[in-house]
Design a protein around this motif. Structure first.
Motif, PDB file in Angstrom:
ATOM      1  N   SER A   1     -11.044  -7.877 -40.978  1.00 18.62           N
ATOM      2  CA  SER A   1     -12.300  -7.651 -41.700  1.00 18.62           C
ATOM      3  C   SER A   1     -13.498  -8.224 -40.940  1.00 18.62           C
ATOM      4  O   SER A   1     -14.632  -7.852 -41.206  1.00 18.62           O
ATOM      5  CB  SER A   1     -12.220  -8.254 -43.108  1.00 18.62           C
ATOM      6  N   ARG A   2     -13.240  -9.100 -39.985  1.00 22.47           N
ATOM      7  CA  ARG A   2     -14.349  -9.647 -39.197  1.00 22.47           C
ATOM      8  C   ARG A   2     -14.505  -8.963 -37.836  1.00 22.47           C
ATOM      9  O   ARG A   2     -15.470  -9.213 -37.130  1.00 22.47           O
ATOM     10  CB  ARG A   2     -14.142 -11.155 -38.984  1.00 22.47           C
ATOM     11  N   ALA A   3     -13.548  -8.110 -37.483  1.00 20.54           N
ATOM     12  CA  ALA A   3     -13.611  -7.445 -36.170  1.00 20.54           C
ATOM     13  C   ALA A   3     -14.712  -6.384 -36.170  1.00 20.54           C
ATOM     14  O   ALA A   3     -14.773  -5.561 -37.074  1.00 20.54           O
ATOM     15  CB  ALA A   3     -12.264  -6.812 -35.844  1.00 20.54           C
ATOM     16  N   PRO A   4     -15.587  -6.407 -35.147  1.00 20.81           N
ATOM     17  CA  PRO A   4     -16.709  -5.456 -35.120  1.00 20.81           C
ATOM     18  C   PRO A   4     -16.240  -3.998 -35.038  1.00 20.81           C
ATOM     19  O   PRO A   4     -16.915  -3.106 -35.527  1.00 20.81           O
ATOM     20  CB  PRO A   4     -17.478  -5.844 -33.852  1.00 20.81           C
ATOM     21  N   ASN A   5     -15.077  -3.754 -34.451  1.00 22.89           N
ATOM     22  CA  ASN A   5     -14.610  -2.381 -34.307  1.00 22.89           C
ATOM     23  C   ASN A   5     -13.695  -1.924 -35.447  1.00 22.89           C
ATOM     24  O   ASN A   5     -13.008  -0.922 -35.331  1.00 22.89           O
ATOM     25  CB  ASN A   5     -13.892  -2.188 -32.970  1.00 22.89           C
ATOM     26  N   ALA A   6     -13.689  -2.707 -36.527  1.00 25.71           N
ATOM     27  CA  ALA A   6     -12.880  -2.307 -37.686  1.00 25.71           C
ATOM     28  C   ALA A   6     -13.780  -2.086 -38.892  1.00 25.71           C
ATOM     29  O   ALA A   6     -14.830  -2.726 -39.030  1.00 25.71           O
ATOM     30  CB  ALA A   6     -11.836  -3.367 -37.991  1.00 25.71           C
ATOM     31  N   PHE A   7     -13.375  -1.152 -39.741  1.00 29.26           N
ATOM     32  CA  PHE A   7     -14.104  -0.868 -40.974  1.00 29.26           C
ATOM     33  C   PHE A   7     -13.085  -0.848 -42.101  1.00 29.26           C
ATOM     34  O   PHE A   7     -12.103  -0.119 -42.041  1.00 29.26           O
ATOM     35  CB  PHE A   7     -14.807   0.496 -40.864  1.00 29.26           C
ATOM     36  N   ILE A   8     -13.280  -1.690 -43.107  1.00 32.65           N
ATOM     37  CA  ILE A   8     -12.331  -1.745 -44.216  1.00 32.65           C
ATOM     38  C   ILE A   8     -13.028  -1.359 -45.506  1.00 32.65           C
ATOM     39  O   ILE A   8     -14.087  -1.895 -45.823  1.00 32.65           O
ATOM     40  CB  ILE A   8     -11.720  -3.160 -44.364  1.00 32.65           C
ATOM     41  N   ARG A   9     -12.452  -0.407 -46.204  1.00 33.46           N
ATOM     42  CA  ARG A   9     -13.045   0.033 -47.469  1.00 33.46           C
ATOM     43  C   ARG A   9     -12.010  -0.103 -48.576  1.00 33.46           C
ATOM     44  O   ARG A   9     -10.936   0.483 -48.487  1.00 33.46           O
ATOM     45  CB  ARG A   9     -13.469   1.494 -47.337  1.00 33.46           C
ATOM     46  N   PRO A  10     -12.329  -0.869 -49.608  1.00 33.46           N
ATOM     47  CA  PRO A  10     -11.335  -1.070 -50.674  1.00 33.46           C
ATOM     48  C   PRO A  10     -11.179   0.178 -51.546  1.00 33.46           C
ATOM     49  O   PRO A  10     -11.883   1.165 -51.366  1.00 33.46           O
ATOM     50  CB  PRO A  10     -11.922  -2.223 -51.477  1.00 33.46           C
ATOM     51  N   SER A  11     -10.247   0.087 -52.482  1.00 27.52           N
ATOM     52  CA  SER A  11      -9.994   1.188 -53.409  1.00 27.52           C
ATOM     53  C   SER A  11     -11.262   1.554 -54.172  1.00 27.52           C
ATOM     54  O   SER A  11     -12.059   0.688 -54.497  1.00 27.52           O
ATOM     55  CB  SER A  11      -8.935   0.784 -54.436  1.00 27.52           C
ATOM     56  N   PRO A  12     -11.407   2.851 -54.456  1.00 34.72           N
ATOM     57  CA  PRO A  12     -12.564   3.267 -55.250  1.00 34.72           C
ATOM     58  C   PRO A  12     -12.327   2.896 -56.711  1.00 34.72           C
ATOM     59  O   PRO A  12     -11.188   2.708 -57.130  1.00 34.72           O
ATOM     60  CB  PRO A  12     -12.575   4.774 -55.082  1.00 34.72           C
ATOM     61  N   SER A  13     -13.396   2.837 -57.467  1.00 36.14           N
ATOM     62  CA  SER A  13     -13.206   2.669 -58.904  1.00 36.14           C
ATOM     63  C   SER A  13     -12.615   3.967 -59.425  1.00 36.14           C
ATOM     64  O   SER A  13     -12.821   5.033 -58.865  1.00 36.14           O
ATOM     65  CB  SER A  13     -14.537   2.368 -59.578  1.00 36.14           C
ATOM     66  N   SER A  14     -11.862   3.895 -60.504  1.00 33.21           N
ATOM     67  CA  SER A  14     -11.088   5.065 -60.932  1.00 33.21           C
ATOM     68  C   SER A  14     -11.960   6.173 -61.496  1.00 33.21           C
ATOM     69  O   SER A  14     -11.522   7.303 -61.632  1.00 33.21           O
ATOM     70  CB  SER A  14     -10.033   4.643 -61.946  1.00 33.21           C
ATOM     71  N   ASN A  15     -13.240   5.861 -61.828  1.00 35.00           N
ATOM     72  CA  ASN A  15     -14.079   6.947 -62.351  1.00 35.00           C
ATOM     73  C   ASN A  15     -14.907   7.614 -61.254  1.00 35.00           C
ATOM     74  O   ASN A  15     -15.977   8.129 -61.484  1.00 35.00           O
ATOM     75  CB  ASN A  15     -14.971   6.452 -63.493  1.00 35.00           C
ATOM     76  N   THR A  16     -14.387   7.572 -60.046  1.00 33.28           N
ATOM     77  CA  THR A  16     -15.014   8.272 -58.930  1.00 33.28           C
ATOM     78  C   THR A  16     -15.085   9.767 -59.243  1.00 33.28           C
ATOM     79  O   THR A  16     -14.140  10.334 -59.771  1.00 33.28           O
ATOM     80  CB  THR A  16     -14.159   8.063 -57.660  1.00 33.28           C
TER      81      THR A  16
END
Lengths: 339, 339
Positions: free
Chosen positions: A120-135
């Protein structure tokens, strides 16, 4: 029609930032496609059109890896270890979580920052958590579109993570080029508990935790899975040896590089044989079909008038006053006049 | 809009004949609901409205029995034997076959006349073979509506027969009050081949062919199924002892009366406990929902314009020219303007 909240030039700017590889633009773009506001949806579709890549050359496409495994199997540790190895090779890595029911990381970035502290701190990584269920349009649409955005943002590898509840594996497989199934060492009896469906989706089964006290059990489990995979009909689309079962220890960072090597072998084989392009084309066609069907069925729940009408007819057919066929015909007529 | 081919008075006449119990009117009515002509569909919906019974009192409703079993299990002999027993008790019996893929009886009455020679000649029996597979709205709609028509025509028992290919059992269960699964005597190994899904649908498993050389094997098989049924979670909606496994020989007409007795016990229990009415109400609501959804999705295939548009978009998303989400949005817009 209400005026768009965001002028077109702002969408253009967002698209530019995203294609330019800005993490912040990508994060904002995913927030946009997850939004339930109609005006945001309009912008989202424009954004998707703008970032559309030429996909003729599959060497420029990201490698989309679906990753499933029940909680406790060491998925976070595996992603951390696997992702850092890729980042250290100079690759850009995006991680998307799709589990909508996860209380752990649901909507909270903090959760993912904790469980993947290095990545999560690496500049070349992108982390996106789960969406909320009412997406809007459900988790399937969000996942597909988020994958497209990550690809447009130039990420080399996209990891799509699911805990495998319900239909989520099939959905993730529908947007992945390669599917990994992470398993824990187990006794022979537990092996049978693995659903046949997921065995058929998996390209590589990784038996994790092959370390310490569990090393022996992991080795046996891996052999069991290898046997089970041999019993399944070999897929015509794959080279010899696939699908395969492998040992790894995410904790001790062992076997992780081997998994990547096998993924690359399979991906290259599929690219050269034409299987890759065919699979991408068919995934896109399925996505289109499912979006159209979902859009049609959404008419039943979008407007309050129709929802009430559905409810009334449902009562009438339940108590036998109206034939279900006649009620359905009337409702479909009402939909045409109100739409 | 074209003028209806059949004046309203003719539909009224058909409805009158059907409710009056004329077999010929029932046969014509089922032909009408199976028709793919739009004007016939209009008449069919009017007919369904006209024959709508008051269903407040479940003692007047027919007993709808779903019957499944693989080919070779003795289904025809069972129906012949079971049906004749009911007819001899003074009951009126309708038999509907639902298997659309059956070459044996598909569309041909002769097939059913041969396989049920006594029942097909009984004045109080009505036998209708499988519909042709291009029945309007599919086999599910035809089956549901045909069951309704048989009930309106005053039949006491409606047997809905399926060979259990694909989803047909679930569909038949969705229109039945009681579900019978007919099985042949088998070795212990074959038992595991029975899908869990169908075990969960079945109220009574009848192990047929409990005669001659097979009698012992049948007894063992019956005990095995009884054991398997006990392992399944008992359904809260049923009295003690259900679901159950029973022995029968349709050929020697043994155990057939016992099966009927158990069916009556279960049906009466469900009627008195309120389970029956609730199940009928929920079946009607499901039917309505499925008809509405099928009607919406039919928009994608009904018109040639839309079919061509779908095809074009499918090519465009497959070769990557258009985003599937954008293509879907455009197609939905086109549907609104052409609809």
């Amino acid at each position: 029609m209400s005026a768009p909240e965001k002028p077109t030039s702002e969408v253009a700017e967002l698209a530019e930032g995203l294609v330019g590889g800005q993490r912040r633009a990508l994060a904002r773009a995913i927030t946009l496609i997850e939004s339930v506001k109609p005006s945001h949806r309009k912008d989202a579709l424009e954004l998707l059109s703008r970032v559309r890549q030429e996909t003729g050359d599959n060497s420029k496409q990201a490698l989309r890896i679906g990753l499933s495994g029940t909680p406790g199997v060491g998925k976070s540790t595996f992603i951390e270890s696997f992702g850092m190895m890729l980042v250290n090779k100079g690759l850009r890595v995006a991680v998307l979580a799709v589990d909508p029911s996860s209380a752990r990381s649901g909507g909270s970035i903090l959760g993912d920052k904790t469980r993947m502290s290095l990545l999560s701190r690496a500049p070349n990584a992108f982390i996106r958590p789960s969406p909320s269920s009412n997406t809007l349009g459900g988790v399937a649409r969000r996942t597909r579109e988020a994958v497209t955005l990550c690809e447009a943002a130039g990420y080399d590898v996209i990891l799509i993570e699911t805990v495998g509840v319900g239909q989520s594996e099939t959905m993730v497989a529908g947007v992945s080029d390669i599917f990994l199934l992470l398993m824990a060492p187990a006794g022979g009896d537990e092996l049978q508990g693995v659903k046949r469906g997921i065995m058929e989706i998996a390209d590589i089964i990784v038996v994790n935790k092959a370390d310490g006290d569990l090393k022996q059990a992991a080795t046996r489990t891996c052999a069991d899975y290898a046997g089970a995979l041999r019993l399944l009909r070999k897929r015509a689309r794959d080279p010899d040896g696939f699908p395969k079962a492998m040992l790894a220890s995410a904790l001790e960072e062992e076997g992780i590089a081997d998994v990547w090597e096998e993924i690359e072998t399979l991906a290259n084989w599929r690219k050269e044989s034409g299987v890759w392009d065919k699979a991408r084309a068919s995934q896109a066609a399925d996505w289109f079909q499912q979006e159209v069907e979902a859009g049609l069925l959404a008419q039943l729940t979008e407007s309050e008038t129709i929802r009430n009408l559905m409810q009334n007819y449902r009562s009438n057919v339940s108590d036998g006053t109206v034939s279900p066929s006649v009620a359905a015909e009337n409702l479909l007529k009402a939909l045409k006049t109100t739409g």
